[in-house]
Scaffold this motif. Structure first.
Motif, PDB file in Angstrom:
ATOM      1  N   GLY A 392      32.760 -25.142   2.190  1.00  0.00           N
ATOM      2  CA  GLY A 392      32.535 -25.558   0.816  1.00  0.00           C
ATOM      3  C   GLY A 392      31.429 -26.573   0.655  1.00  0.00           C
ATOM      4  N   VAL A 393      31.055 -27.254   1.742  1.00  0.00           N
ATOM      5  CA  VAL A 393      29.994 -28.258   1.697  1.00  0.00           C
ATOM      6  C   VAL A 393      28.656 -27.674   2.125  1.00  0.00           C
ATOM      7  N   VAL A 394      28.663 -26.792   3.113  1.00  0.00           N
ATOM      8  CA  VAL A 394      27.409 -26.318   3.724  1.00  0.00           C
ATOM      9  C   VAL A 394      27.046 -24.905   3.306  1.00  0.00           C
ATOM     10  N   TRP A 395      27.687 -24.372   2.277  1.00  0.00           N
ATOM     11  CA  TRP A 395      27.370 -22.991   1.900  1.00  0.00           C
ATOM     12  C   TRP A 395      25.937 -22.877   1.376  1.00  0.00           C
ATOM     13  N   VAL A 396      25.410 -23.941   0.809  1.00  0.00           N
ATOM     14  CA  VAL A 396      24.024 -23.894   0.327  1.00  0.00           C
ATOM     15  C   VAL A 396      23.063 -23.714   1.505  1.00  0.00           C
ATOM     16  N   GLN A 397      23.294 -24.436   2.587  1.00  0.00           N
ATOM     17  CA  GLN A 397      22.444 -24.288   3.774  1.00  0.00           C
ATOM     18  C   GLN A 397      22.600 -22.895   4.392  1.00  0.00           C
ATOM     19  N   PHE A 398      23.813 -22.346   4.350  1.00  0.00           N
ATOM     20  CA  PHE A 398      24.018 -20.997   4.869  1.00  0.00           C
ATOM     21  C   PHE A 398      23.202 -19.989   4.059  1.00  0.00           C
ATOM     22  N   MET A 399      23.232 -20.098   2.743  1.00  0.00           N
ATOM     23  CA  MET A 399      22.467 -19.171   1.914  1.00  0.00           C
ATOM     24  C   MET A 399      20.970 -19.346   2.127  1.00  0.00           C
ATOM     25  N   ALA A 400      20.522 -20.582   2.270  1.00  0.00           N
ATOM     26  CA  ALA A 400      19.104 -20.819   2.508  1.00  0.00           C
ATOM     27  C   ALA A 400      18.662 -20.201   3.825  1.00  0.00           C
ATOM     28  N   LEU A 401      19.475 -20.330   4.872  1.00  0.00           N
ATOM     29  CA  LEU A 401      19.121 -19.731   6.165  1.00  0.00           C
ATOM     30  C   LEU A 401      19.090 -18.211   6.078  1.00  0.00           C
ATOM     31  N   ALA A 402      20.012 -17.630   5.326  1.00  0.00           N
ATOM     32  CA  ALA A 402      20.015 -16.169   5.187  1.00  0.00           C
ATOM     33  C   ALA A 402      18.755 -15.677   4.479  1.00  0.00           C
ATOM     34  N   VAL A 403      18.347 -16.365   3.418  1.00  0.00           N
ATOM     35  CA  VAL A 403      17.151 -15.948   2.680  1.00  0.00           C
ATOM     36  C   VAL A 403      15.892 -16.160   3.529  1.00  0.00           C
ATOM     37  N   ILE A 404      15.789 -17.325   4.166  1.00  0.00           N
ATOM     38  CA  ILE A 404      14.611 -17.595   4.998  1.00  0.00           C
ATOM     39  C   ILE A 404      14.539 -16.618   6.169  1.00  0.00           C
ATOM     40  N   GLY A 405      15.682 -16.309   6.774  1.00  0.00           N
ATOM     41  CA  GLY A 405      15.697 -15.344   7.872  1.00  0.00           C
ATOM     42  C   GLY A 405      15.248 -13.968   7.432  1.00  0.00           C
ATOM     43  N   ALA A 406      15.684 -13.530   6.248  1.00  0.00           N
ATOM     44  CA  ALA A 406      15.263 -12.214   5.752  1.00  0.00           C
ATOM     45  C   ALA A 406      13.760 -12.178   5.492  1.00  0.00           C
ATOM     46  N   VAL A 407      13.219 -13.260   4.936  1.00  0.00           N
ATOM     47  CA  VAL A 407      11.773 -13.298   4.673  1.00  0.00           C
ATOM     48  C   VAL A 407      10.988 -13.304   5.987  1.00  0.00           C
ATOM     49  N   PHE A 408      11.411 -14.131   6.933  1.00  0.00           N
ATOM     50  CA  PHE A 408      10.715 -14.183   8.222  1.00  0.00           C
ATOM     51  C   PHE A 408      10.795 -12.848   8.951  1.00  0.00           C
ATOM     52  N   PHE A 409      11.942 -12.188   8.881  1.00  0.00           N
ATOM     53  CA  PHE A 409      12.084 -10.898   9.563  1.00  0.00           C
ATOM     54  C   PHE A 409      11.176  -9.851   8.921  1.00  0.00           C
ATOM     55  N   THR A 410      11.086  -9.843   7.597  1.00  0.00           N
ATOM     56  CA  THR A 410      10.237  -8.864   6.918  1.00  0.00           C
ATOM     57  C   THR A 410       8.766  -9.070   7.270  1.00  0.00           C
ATOM     58  N   VAL A 411       8.325 -10.322   7.241  1.00  0.00           N
ATOM     59  CA  VAL A 411       6.931 -10.613   7.571  1.00  0.00           C
ATOM     60  C   VAL A 411       6.633 -10.287   9.031  1.00  0.00           C
ATOM     61  N   SER A 412       7.546 -10.646   9.918  1.00  0.00           N
ATOM     62  CA  SER A 412       7.332 -10.373  11.338  1.00  0.00           C
ATOM     63  C   SER A 412       7.354  -8.879  11.622  1.00  0.00           C
ATOM     64  N   LEU A 413       8.224  -8.135  10.942  1.00  0.00           N
ATOM     65  CA  LEU A 413       8.281  -6.687  11.148  1.00  0.00           C
ATOM     66  C   LEU A 413       6.990  -6.018  10.694  1.00  0.00           C
ATOM     67  N   ARG A 414       6.444  -6.479   9.589  1.00  0.00           N
ATOM     68  CA  ARG A 414       5.179  -5.901   9.125  1.00  0.00           C
ATOM     69  C   ARG A 414       4.064  -6.177  10.128  1.00  0.00           C
ATOM     70  N   ARG A 415       4.014  -7.383  10.633  1.00  0.00           N
ATOM     71  CA  ARG A 415       3.006  -7.709  11.641  1.00  0.00           C
ATOM     72  C   ARG A 415       3.243  -6.940  12.935  1.00  0.00           C
ATOM     73  N   PHE A 416       4.515  -6.746  13.311  1.00  0.00           N
ATOM     74  CA  PHE A 416       4.830  -6.020  14.542  1.00  0.00           C
ATOM     75  C   PHE A 416       4.428  -4.552  14.409  1.00  0.00           C
ATOM     76  N   ARG A 417       4.670  -3.951  13.268  1.00  0.00           N
ATOM     77  CA  ARG A 417       4.264  -2.556  13.065  1.00  0.00           C
ATOM     78  C   ARG A 417       2.750  -2.416  13.145  1.00  0.00           C
ATOM     79  N   ARG A 418       2.051  -3.366  12.573  1.00  0.00           N
ATOM     80  CA  ARG A 418       0.601  -3.304  12.612  1.00  0.00           C
ATOM     81  C   ARG A 418       0.092  -3.435  14.034  1.00  0.00           C
ATOM     82  N   THR A 419       0.746  -4.263  14.824  1.00  0.00           N
ATOM     83  CA  THR A 419       0.341  -4.415  16.217  1.00  0.00           C
ATOM     84  C   THR A 419       0.591  -3.146  17.018  1.00  0.00           C
TER      85      THR A 419
END
Length: 424
Positions: A392-419
């Motif tokens: 109940g206290v850290v759910w905001v940090q959990f959501m932030a990590l999930a969103v940041i992880g999804a963005v980083f994975f998408t960007v890295s996957l695009r770069r990996f495909r190009r490579t």
């Protein structure tokens, strides 16, 4: 006398004639029930596409684990990072000043100067070395002592007469851990001894206001409690980036990445396999370090749920492992990857709030670091492990990590495909 029937010349008699073959009965049309059905092979069952993708991700991940097992240097790095590194970070820096070397030049040789000399004793300081004024510079240059206190002549006479009296303190500032805290200790000791000498007695003055000090979450203010847990948080970030990036560069250097390109696997499957396999290794190592080193060897109490912390670490690993793959696609060799790692890892650790509170940083730095996963991971790690916070206290940090992880994975996957497309 009867004669046998005559036979043609040269033909042998047939003593057993062959019986006539009976006529074949006419064939009747077969009934539909008697007709044999032609044999057909059952068509193979086709698995759902997502099951095939999961199987590929699992097998590729197992391949990454076996590659890691065959790399002894990486295994040594993992073991050292979550054992000796955590223990040394917690115990290397003492909580207070400890055995600081000090030298004293007593040019007054009075009862007051002798009283000041006797006030320095272990464990804060070593036994003071009595030297001359000419030996101060040489001793400081050689690193023989950190502090050199010079008591001038007629010091006691000037103090009793009410005249301005000065004591010179020389500090070796290259020893940072002792210089900053030790200079304050020396000033306090000298001032206390001079004041009590003038009062003729030792007493503690009663102040009109009493300060009631209450320390929460670390009552004894032990640095080991904070240092060990923060070192685990920093090591999770560091190793997740190193392992995933090194796994991709290792395949490129060994030529196995070309083998993956001709296999019926997708870049998403290759990347997810590296993320889950290396993330699992770091997660298990962090859990073992919390159990064996932090709780076992250092006896540090953990305030909250370890399972909740590991769940947050899983989301953090998803983001940092994707970051490691992105850096590996930019680097062409392991040395280049190491240089990129330094440029990325140091700001993440120094500006995430683990060493210095974020509130003391400039506002621009605080806003920029909100896009970094380490900022939210440090916040939830401190809240769970130190203060015993729940979801109940850290759910905001959990959501932030999930969103940041999804963005980083998408960007890295695009770069990996190009490579991979450039290598095909």
């Amino acid at each position: 006398m009867m004669a046998s029937p005559s036979t043609p010349h040269g033909s042998a008699p047939n003593p057993s004639p062959t019986p006539p073959t009976p006529p074949t009965p006419p064939s009747l049309p077969a009934s539909p029930s008697a007709t044999a059905a032609p044999s057909r092979a059952a068509p193979p069952r086709r698995r759902h596409p997502w099951l095939r993708h999961l199987a590929n991700i699992y097998r590729l991940g197992v391949k990454e684990l076996w590659s890691l097992v065959r790399d002894p240097m990486m295994l040594i790095l993992i073991v050292y990072t979550f054992t000796a590194s955590v223990y040394s970070s917690a115990t290397a820096q003492p909580d207070t000043l400890h055995l600081a070397p000090i030298a004293i030049v007593d040019e007054d040789a009075s009862p007051l100067s002798q009283r000041i000399v006797s006030a320095f004793y272990p464990p804060q300081f070593t036994v003071p070395q009595m030297i001359t004024a000419d030996a101060v510079d040489r001793g400081m240059d050689e690193g023989a002592y950190t502090f050199a206190l010079n008591i001038p002549p007629n010091f006691q006479r000037d103090v009793l007469a009410g005249r301005a009296a000065e004591v010179q303190l020389n500090v070796d500032a290259t020893r940072m851990s002792q210089a900053f805290s030790g200079s304050g200790y020396v000033q306090q000791i000298v001032s206390t001894e001079v004041r009590e000498f003038l009062q003729r007695y030792r007493s503690t003055p009663e102040l009109p206001v009493d300060l009631a000090l209450r320390v929460r979450f670390n009552p004894t203010l032990e640095r080991a409690w904070f240092g060990s847990l923060m070192q685990i948080i920093n090591n999770i970030t560091m190793l997740s980036i190193i392992l995933t990036g090194a796994a991709l560069i290792r395949e490129r250097e060994h030529g196995t990445i070309e083998h993956l390109l001709v296999m019926p696997v997708t870049p998403t499957e290759i990347m997810l396999a590296k993320v889950w396999s290396m993330g699992l290794v770091v997660l298990i190592a962090a859990a073992m370090s919390l159990w064996l080193i932090v709780s076992g060897a250092l006896h540090v109490p953990i305030g909250g749920s370890v399972a909740l912390f590991l769940l947050g670490a899983t989301l953090h690993l998803f983001a940092t492992a994707s970051m490691g793959i992105f850096l590996a696609t930019l680097a062409r060799s392991m040395p280049q990857f190491g240089m990129l790692l330094i440029l990325v890892l140091l700001p993440l650790q120094m500006l995430s709030g683990g060493n210095t509170p974020r509130e003391s940083m400039p506002k621009l730095v605080q806003d920029v670091m909100l896009v970094a996963p380490t900022t939210h991971f440090v916040e939830l790690g401190q809240a769970i492990l130190f203060r015993g916070a729940g979801i109940g206290v850290v759910w905001v940090q959990f959501m932030a990590l999930a969103v940041i992880g999804a963005v980083f994975f998408t960007v890295s996957l695009r770069r990996f495909r190009r490579t991979l497309s450039s290598m095909a």
